[in-house]
Scaffold this active site. Structure first.
Site, mmCIF file in Angstrom:
data_model
loop_
_atom_site.group_PDB
_atom_site.id
_atom_site.type_symbol
_atom_site.label_atom_id
_atom_site.label_comp_id
_atom_site.label_asym_id
_atom_site.label_seq_id
_atom_site.Cartn_x
_atom_site.Cartn_y
_atom_site.Cartn_z
ATOM 1 N N CYS A 119 0.817 -1.228 0.000
ATOM 2 C CA CYS A 119 0.000 0.000 0.000
ATOM 3 C C CYS A 119 0.845 1.269 0.000
ATOM 4 O O CYS A 119 0.340 2.346 -0.300
ATOM 5 C CB CYS A 119 -0.950 0.002 1.188
ATOM 6 S SG CYS A 119 -1.977 -1.459 1.255
ATOM 7 N N HIS A 259 -3.208 7.033 2.946
ATOM 8 C CA HIS A 259 -3.626 5.747 2.388
ATOM 9 C C HIS A 259 -5.032 5.444 2.911
ATOM 10 O O HIS A 259 -5.311 5.614 4.103
ATOM 11 C CB HIS A 259 -2.631 4.660 2.811
ATOM 12 C CG HIS A 259 -3.103 3.282 2.485
ATOM 13 N ND1 HIS A 259 -3.634 2.957 1.254
ATOM 14 C CD2 HIS A 259 -3.139 2.142 3.238
ATOM 15 C CE1 HIS A 259 -3.966 1.671 1.264
ATOM 16 N NE2 HIS A 259 -3.692 1.162 2.448
ATOM 17 N N ASN A 289 -10.169 -0.217 0.408
ATOM 18 C CA ASN A 289 -8.708 -0.113 0.353
ATOM 19 C C ASN A 289 -8.229 -0.636 -1.009
ATOM 20 O O ASN A 289 -8.353 -1.831 -1.291
ATOM 21 C CB ASN A 289 -8.122 -0.940 1.505
ATOM 22 C CG ASN A 289 -6.610 -0.888 1.575
ATOM 23 O OD1 ASN A 289 -5.950 -0.458 0.635
ATOM 24 N ND2 ASN A 289 -6.060 -1.353 2.679
HETATM 25 O O1 UT7 Z 1 -3.443 -1.389 3.694
HETATM 26 C C1 UT7 Z 1 -3.186 -2.158 4.822
HETATM 27 C C2 UT7 Z 1 -4.265 -3.139 4.951
HETATM 28 N N1 UT7 Z 1 -4.687 -3.483 6.235
HETATM 29 C C3 UT7 Z 1 -5.376 -2.705 7.087
HETATM 30 O O2 UT7 Z 1 -5.539 -1.540 6.909
HETATM 31 C C4 UT7 Z 1 -5.958 -3.370 8.284
HETATM 32 C C5 UT7 Z 1 -5.887 -2.590 9.554
HETATM 33 N N2 UT7 Z 1 -6.799 -3.153 10.519
HETATM 34 C C6 UT7 Z 1 -8.117 -2.865 10.528
HETATM 35 O O3 UT7 Z 1 -8.577 -2.070 9.705
HETATM 36 C C7 UT7 Z 1 -8.983 -3.509 11.563
HETATM 37 O O4 UT7 Z 1 -8.189 -4.219 12.479
HETATM 38 C C8 UT7 Z 1 -10.051 -4.469 10.945
HETATM 39 C C9 UT7 Z 1 -11.114 -3.664 10.228
HETATM 40 C C10 UT7 Z 1 -9.395 -5.436 9.984
HETATM 41 C C11 UT7 Z 1 -10.739 -5.262 12.040
HETATM 42 O O5 UT7 Z 1 -11.321 -4.385 12.980
HETATM 43 P P1 UT7 Z 1 -11.157 -4.663 14.538
HETATM 44 O O6 UT7 Z 1 -11.945 -3.648 15.246
HETATM 45 O O7 UT7 Z 1 -9.675 -4.745 14.809
HETATM 46 O O8 UT7 Z 1 -11.876 -6.055 14.696
HETATM 47 P P2 UT7 Z 1 -11.265 -7.431 15.228
HETATM 48 O O9 UT7 Z 1 -10.319 -8.029 14.246
HETATM 49 O O10 UT7 Z 1 -10.798 -7.212 16.621
HETATM 50 O O11 UT7 Z 1 -12.564 -8.335 15.282
HETATM 51 C C12 UT7 Z 1 -13.659 -8.025 16.148
HETATM 52 C C13 UT7 Z 1 -14.770 -9.025 15.904
HETATM 53 C C14 UT7 Z 1 -14.319 -10.484 15.885
HETATM 54 O O12 UT7 Z 1 -15.315 -11.264 16.520
HETATM 55 P P3 UT7 Z 1 -15.122 -11.729 18.071
HETATM 56 O O13 UT7 Z 1 -13.864 -12.552 18.052
HETATM 57 O O14 UT7 Z 1 -14.986 -10.464 18.863
HETATM 58 O O15 UT7 Z 1 -16.370 -12.491 18.323
HETATM 59 C C15 UT7 Z 1 -14.285 -10.830 14.423
HETATM 60 O O16 UT7 Z 1 -14.519 -12.208 14.179
HETATM 61 O O17 UT7 Z 1 -15.368 -8.787 14.621
HETATM 62 C C16 UT7 Z 1 -15.459 -10.023 13.900
HETATM 63 N N3 UT7 Z 1 -15.353 -9.713 12.490
HETATM 64 C C17 UT7 Z 1 -16.412 -9.462 11.691
HETATM 65 N N4 UT7 Z 1 -17.739 -9.453 11.955
HETATM 66 C C18 UT7 Z 1 -18.551 -9.128 10.932
HETATM 67 C C19 UT7 Z 1 -14.219 -9.597 11.740
HETATM 68 N N5 UT7 Z 1 -14.541 -9.266 10.471
HETATM 69 C C20 UT7 Z 1 -15.890 -9.185 10.429
HETATM 70 C C21 UT7 Z 1 -16.799 -8.869 9.406
HETATM 71 N N6 UT7 Z 1 -18.122 -8.851 9.707
HETATM 72 N N7 UT7 Z 1 -16.416 -8.560 8.146
#
Ligand code: UT7
Length: 332
Positions: A119, A259, A289
Site C-alpha cells: 500500500c 492511504h 482499500n
Molecule cells: O493497507 C493495509 C491493509 N490493512 C489494514 O488496513 C488493516 C488494519 N486493521 C483494521 O482495519 C482492523 O483491524 C479491521 C477492520 C481489519 C478489524 O477491525 P477490529 O476492530 O480490529 O476487529 P477485530 O479483528 O478485533 O474483530 C472483532 C470481531 C471479531 O469477533 P469476536 O472474536 O470479537 O467475536 C471478528 O470475528 O469482529 C469479527 N469480524 C467481523 N464481523 C462481521 C471480523 N470481520 C468481520 C466482518 N463482519 N467482516
C-alpha cells in the site's frame, strides 16, 4: 532543521484515475459473506468497493488511469520515457505490469519496471521517480499505482474480503513544466514480521501446488489488529520526521491525503499528529482499500473537487505490507 536535505525538483504535471464500473456495496457483500453493513461501516468506514470484471487485469485499469493522467498533463504517451508501476497484483509474476502497460500505450523501448511496496507502493514509486529525474537521464515519468485485489481475496474470509477493492491511479512527473512541486520523501520498512500481511503461496518459498491451493495459500492473509497499531505509529513517525527535515510543523499542512485503509486509522493519525480531521481527504467509503492505487485515486478526486489550492502544502502518507511506510510533501 533544513540542512542535509536533498530538495526535489520534480513536479506532478498531471493526475488521473480509473475505477471499474461494478459497485459492490456492503449489503450486496453481506449476501455472500457472513457480515453486515453495520459492522463494516462502524469498524472501517467503508460502504462500497469497485470490482473489476473477469476480462480486466491490473494493466487494463492502469492504462485507463495513465491515459487520464496524460490528458490532465496535456501530454501524449510519446512524451513518456520511463514507466514505474506499483502493484501487489501484477497481471502475472513476470513480465512486469509496467512492460504490459508500455505495450498497451504504444510506446516501445521506453524503460519500464514494477516496484512492490504494497500500500506504500505509489509513494515509493514517486520517491524512485524523483531520483531518476534528478539523475537527468529521464525527462518524463509515468508513475502508476494499480490493483486488482479482488483476484487475491479469499471470499470466505470475512476479516479481509470486506476491506479491499480494485482501481488505478497515475501521475506524470517531470522536472520541466508547471505542476505540483514535490518537496521531500521519507520512505522506510521493517521486514521483521512479514506474516502480518502477506500472500503466502505462489512465490519461490511456497510454489503453487495442490497443498498450496487446498490451504488457500494464494489469498491475502492479515492480522488486522497488529497492522492497525503499526500503521498509526509508522505514519505518525514518518510524517513528523519529514516535516521536521524540511523545516515545517504540523500546523503548516493544509491537506493530508492518507492511504485509504480504515477511517479509524485516519482518525487516530489525525489525533496523534494534531492535524484536524477536516484536513484529511477520504474516499474510502466509496472504494475501500485499493492498496497502491489508493493515494493517486484520492489525489485525483481531491484535485477535481477543487479543494487543493495553488501554494498549499500537502502531505501524502501510507503504510503497507512489509511493513513499509512512506510520506511525501508536495506544494500544490
Ligand atoms: O493497507 C493495509 C491493509 N490493512 C489494514 O488496513 C488493516 C488494519 N486493521 C483494521 O482495519 C482492523 O483491524 C479491521 C477492520 C481489519 C478489524 O477491525 P477490529 O476492530 O480490529 O476487529 P477485530 O479483528 O478485533 O474483530 C472483532 C470481531 C471479531 O469477533 P469476536 O472474536 O470479537 O467475536 C471478528 O470475528 O469482529 C469479527 N469480524 C467481523 N464481523 C462481521 C471480523 N470481520 C468481520 C466482518 N463482519 N467482516
Amino acid at each position: 532543521m533544513v540542512d542535509n536535505v536533498t530538495k526535489s525538483s520534480s513536479k506532478i504535471l498531471g493526475v488521473g484515475s480509473y475505477l471499474p464500473s461494478e459497485v459492490v456495496d456492503n449489503l450486496k457483500l453481506s449476501e455472500k459473506v457472513d457480515t453486515s453493513d453495520e459492522w463494516i461501516t462502524s469498524r472501517t468506514g467503508i460502504k462500497a468497493r469497485r470490482i473489476a470484471n473477469e476480462k480486466e487485469a491490473t494493466s487494463d485499469l492502469a492504462v485507463k488511469a495513465a491515459q487520464n493522467a496524460l490528458i490532465d498533463a496535456g501530454l501524449t504517451a510519446q512524451d513518456i520515457d520511463l514507466i514505474i508501476v506499483a502493484t501487489i497484483t501484477p497481471d502475472m509474476a513476470f513480465p512486469s505490469t509496467a512492460c504490459l502497460i508500455q505495450h498497451k500505450l504504444g510506446i516501445p523501448k521506453v524503460a519500464s519496471f514494477d516496484i512492490e511496496a504494497a500500500c506504500s507502493g505509489f509513494l515509493y514509486a514517486l520517491d524512485v521517480a524523483d531520483g531518476m529525474l534528478s539523475s537527468n537521464r529521464y525527462k518524463c515519468v509515468l508513475v502508476v499505482g494499480a490493483e486488482k485485489l479482488s483476484s487475491i481475496m479469499d471470499w470466505e474470509d470475512r476479516t479481509t474480503c470486506v476491506l479491499f477493492g480494485d482501481g488505478a491511479g497515475a501521475a506524470i512527473l517531470s522536472n520541466a513544466g508547471s505542476g505540483s512541486q514535490l518537496i521531500g520523501f521519507k520512505s522506510g520498512a521493517d521486514g521483521s514480521n512479514p506474516n502480518l500481511l502477506y500472500q503466502p503461496a505462489g512465490g519461490s518459498l511456497l510454489p503453487a501446488s495442490q497443498d498450496s491451493l487446498s490451504s488457500r495459500g494464494h489469498f491475502l492473509k492479515m492480522n488486522g489488529r497488529e497492522i492497525f497499531k503499526s500503521a498509526v505509529r509508522v505514519m505518525e513517525r514518518a510524517s513528523r520526521e519529514l516535516l521536521e527535515a524540511h523545516g515545517f510543523t504540523e500546523n503548516d499542512v493544509d491537506h493530508v491525503i492518507p492511504h485509504q485503509a480504515n477511517a479509524r486509522i485516519v482518525e487516530s493519525l489525525s489525533q496523534r499528529l494534531e492535524i484536524p480531521l477536516g484536513k484529511f481527504f477520504c474516499n474510502l467509503d466509496k472504494y475501500g482499500n485499493t492498496s497502491a492505487a489508493s493515494i493517486p485515486i484520492a489525489l485525483d478526486e481531491a484535485r477535481k473537487s477543487l479543494i487543493l489550492k495553488k501554494g498549499q502544502l500537502g502531505l501524502f502518507v501510507a503504510f503497507g505490507a512489509g511493513l513499509t511506510w512512506s510520506a511525501v510533501l508536495v506544494r500544490f
